[in-house]
Write a protein that holds these residues in place. Sequence first.
Motif, PDB file in Angstrom:
ATOM      1  N   VAL A   1       0.841  -1.205   0.000  1.00  0.00           N
ATOM      2  CA  VAL A   1       0.000   0.000   0.000  1.00  0.00           C
ATOM      3  C   VAL A   1       0.872   1.249   0.000  1.00  0.00           C
ATOM      4  O   VAL A   1       0.580   2.240  -0.679  1.00  0.00           O
ATOM      5  CB  VAL A   1      -0.953   0.006   1.213  1.00  0.00           C
ATOM      6  CG1 VAL A   1      -1.643   1.361   1.352  1.00  0.00           C
ATOM      7  CG2 VAL A   1      -1.996  -1.098   1.083  1.00  0.00           C
ATOM      8  N   GLU A   2       1.968   1.212   0.752  1.00  0.00           N
ATOM      9  CA  GLU A   2       2.877   2.352   0.802  1.00  0.00           C
ATOM     10  C   GLU A   2       3.484   2.627  -0.572  1.00  0.00           C
ATOM     11  O   GLU A   2       3.640   3.789  -0.982  1.00  0.00           O
ATOM     12  CB  GLU A   2       3.983   2.095   1.826  1.00  0.00           C
ATOM     13  CG  GLU A   2       5.076   3.155   1.878  1.00  0.00           C
ATOM     14  CD  GLU A   2       4.566   4.540   2.209  1.00  0.00           C
ATOM     15  OE1 GLU A   2       5.274   5.516   1.894  1.00  0.00           O
ATOM     16  OE2 GLU A   2       3.456   4.666   2.772  1.00  0.00           O
ATOM     17  N   LEU A   3       3.831   1.568  -1.309  1.00  0.00           N
ATOM     18  CA  LEU A   3       4.346   1.756  -2.669  1.00  0.00           C
ATOM     19  C   LEU A   3       3.287   2.412  -3.553  1.00  0.00           C
ATOM     20  O   LEU A   3       3.585   3.314  -4.343  1.00  0.00           O
ATOM     21  CB  LEU A   3       4.774   0.420  -3.267  1.00  0.00           C
ATOM     22  CG  LEU A   3       5.958  -0.301  -2.613  1.00  0.00           C
ATOM     23  CD1 LEU A   3       6.246  -1.607  -3.353  1.00  0.00           C
ATOM     24  CD2 LEU A   3       7.203   0.576  -2.588  1.00  0.00           C
ATOM     25  N   GLN A   4       2.046   1.954  -3.429  1.00  0.00           N
ATOM     26  CA  GLN A   4       0.967   2.541  -4.221  1.00  0.00           C
ATOM     27  C   GLN A   4       0.736   4.006  -3.852  1.00  0.00           C
ATOM     28  O   GLN A   4       0.470   4.833  -4.727  1.00  0.00           O
ATOM     29  CB  GLN A   4      -0.320   1.738  -4.028  1.00  0.00           C
ATOM     30  CG  GLN A   4      -0.288   0.347  -4.642  1.00  0.00           C
ATOM     31  CD  GLN A   4      -1.607  -0.382  -4.465  1.00  0.00           C
ATOM     32  OE1 GLN A   4      -2.279  -0.239  -3.446  1.00  0.00           O
ATOM     33  NE2 GLN A   4      -1.977  -1.174  -5.451  1.00  0.00           N
ATOM     34  N   ARG A   5       0.855   4.309  -2.568  1.00  0.00           N
ATOM     35  CA  ARG A   5       0.673   5.696  -2.124  1.00  0.00           C
ATOM     36  C   ARG A   5       1.692   6.617  -2.796  1.00  0.00           C
ATOM     37  O   ARG A   5       1.388   7.758  -3.129  1.00  0.00           O
ATOM     38  CB  ARG A   5       0.807   5.776  -0.611  1.00  0.00           C
ATOM     39  CG  ARG A   5       0.500   7.159  -0.028  1.00  0.00           C
ATOM     40  CD  ARG A   5       0.864   7.236   1.425  1.00  0.00           C
ATOM     41  NE  ARG A   5       2.311   7.172   1.615  1.00  0.00           N
ATOM     42  CZ  ARG A   5       3.149   8.194   1.409  1.00  0.00           C
ATOM     43  NH1 ARG A   5       2.698   9.361   0.990  1.00  0.00           N
ATOM     44  NH2 ARG A   5       4.443   8.042   1.619  1.00  0.00           N
ATOM     45  N   ARG A   6       2.896   6.084  -3.010  1.00  0.00           N
ATOM     46  CA  ARG A   6       3.961   6.856  -3.661  1.00  0.00           C
ATOM     47  C   ARG A   6       3.880   6.773  -5.191  1.00  0.00           C
ATOM     48  O   ARG A   6       4.764   7.265  -5.880  1.00  0.00           O
ATOM     49  CB  ARG A   6       5.324   6.331  -3.193  1.00  0.00           C
ATOM     50  CG  ARG A   6       5.613   6.612  -1.731  1.00  0.00           C
ATOM     51  CD  ARG A   6       6.712   5.712  -1.191  1.00  0.00           C
ATOM     52  NE  ARG A   6       7.855   5.622  -2.100  1.00  0.00           N
ATOM     53  CZ  ARG A   6       8.817   4.701  -2.002  1.00  0.00           C
ATOM     54  NH1 ARG A   6       8.749   3.790  -1.039  1.00  0.00           N
ATOM     55  NH2 ARG A   6       9.822   4.694  -2.847  1.00  0.00           N
ATOM     56  N   GLN A   7       2.840   6.115  -5.697  1.00  0.00           N
ATOM     57  CA  GLN A   7       2.666   5.916  -7.148  1.00  0.00           C
ATOM     58  C   GLN A   7       3.875   5.208  -7.749  1.00  0.00           C
ATOM     59  O   GLN A   7       4.324   5.510  -8.864  1.00  0.00           O
ATOM     60  CB  GLN A   7       2.402   7.255  -7.845  1.00  0.00           C
ATOM     61  CG  GLN A   7       1.135   7.921  -7.368  1.00  0.00           C
ATOM     62  CD  GLN A   7       0.830   9.221  -8.085  1.00  0.00           C
ATOM     63  OE1 GLN A   7       1.578   9.656  -8.952  1.00  0.00           O
ATOM     64  NE2 GLN A   7      -0.278   9.848  -7.734  1.00  0.00           N
TER      65      GLN A   7
END
Length: 339
Positions: free
Chosen positions: A138-144
């Motif tokens: 999720v953190e990776l997705q938050r950072r796009q």
Amino acid sequence: MKKKAVTIYDIAQRLNLSPSTVSRGLRDDERINSRTKELIAATAADLNYQPNRVAAGLRGGATKTIGLIVPRINRDFFANAISGIEQVARSRGFQLIITQSSETLAAERENVAALTAARVDGILASCTLETDRMDHFVELQRRQFPLVFFDRVPEHFAAHRVIIDDAEMSYQAVRHLLDQGAAALPTWAGRIASVSTPVATLATPAPWEEVGLPLRHEYIDRDCLNEQKGYPAAARLLALSEPPDAVFTASDWTGLGITLYCKEHGVSIPEDLALVAFSNEPFTRIIEPAISSVEQFSGRMGAAAAELLFRQIDNAEPLPTERIVQTGELRVRASSRRK
């Protein structure tokens, strides 16, 4: 003593040039004359200079590397997937960094941290059997951050993914077992067991319901994905008052454990117990009896996942979440052929 890596400063010292001139020469900068470029290239080769891709990435915004997280490298499925991914990466001028989670959530988290610390330009991942929390992704997705899953990813998690049509292939396998049993035994009740994992589609009753069969509770094992667990699973199922006539398992390795148990206890395959498995590992063709298995074409899956990742890397803006579903193929062999 550990040998230090050769840097542009070593080349500069050897040629009595400035480090900036060496750096430009290695990048084929037009401001450096051809003779100087030739001297720099020859000296770099003589000193076995290797460019620091991470440092270059920090300067240029890309390291030309992608990361991969797989549960186990020593499985034919993942070996072929890696090959497909690597071919696509190489065609794009990228290198592939491979990590292994060994089916543990803790290692998967460490792999994500290590790959992001290495400044990879994107990550491909196949989740572990323990992965019940996705906050590290999720953190990776938050950072796009470019991210693609293949084969294993929780169904509820919204993410780019490339998967096989588990539901359709499960239906074909159960339908095949039912047809073979009915052909051999006209009064056969269709007692088919599911030996699987919590993340596999075939652990659900859906394929059985589609062919008009109930999936009895005692015929379900959701913690079985290797040879060591397949052996006792077979022992438990065959000890039931009404043992199953057939088993469909999510793993060829589980099928191997079931086969070994049957051989050691006088249970004939497929006459007493028919068997279909998943992945089409090489040993399924040479074991006696050969094991019917679903071919997942993992090399093709890996290549499609890599292509999807590069579409994200190439686009500055996030792309709509894409779900690519590929088809497999049931390879029928002696373990389920009753006709």
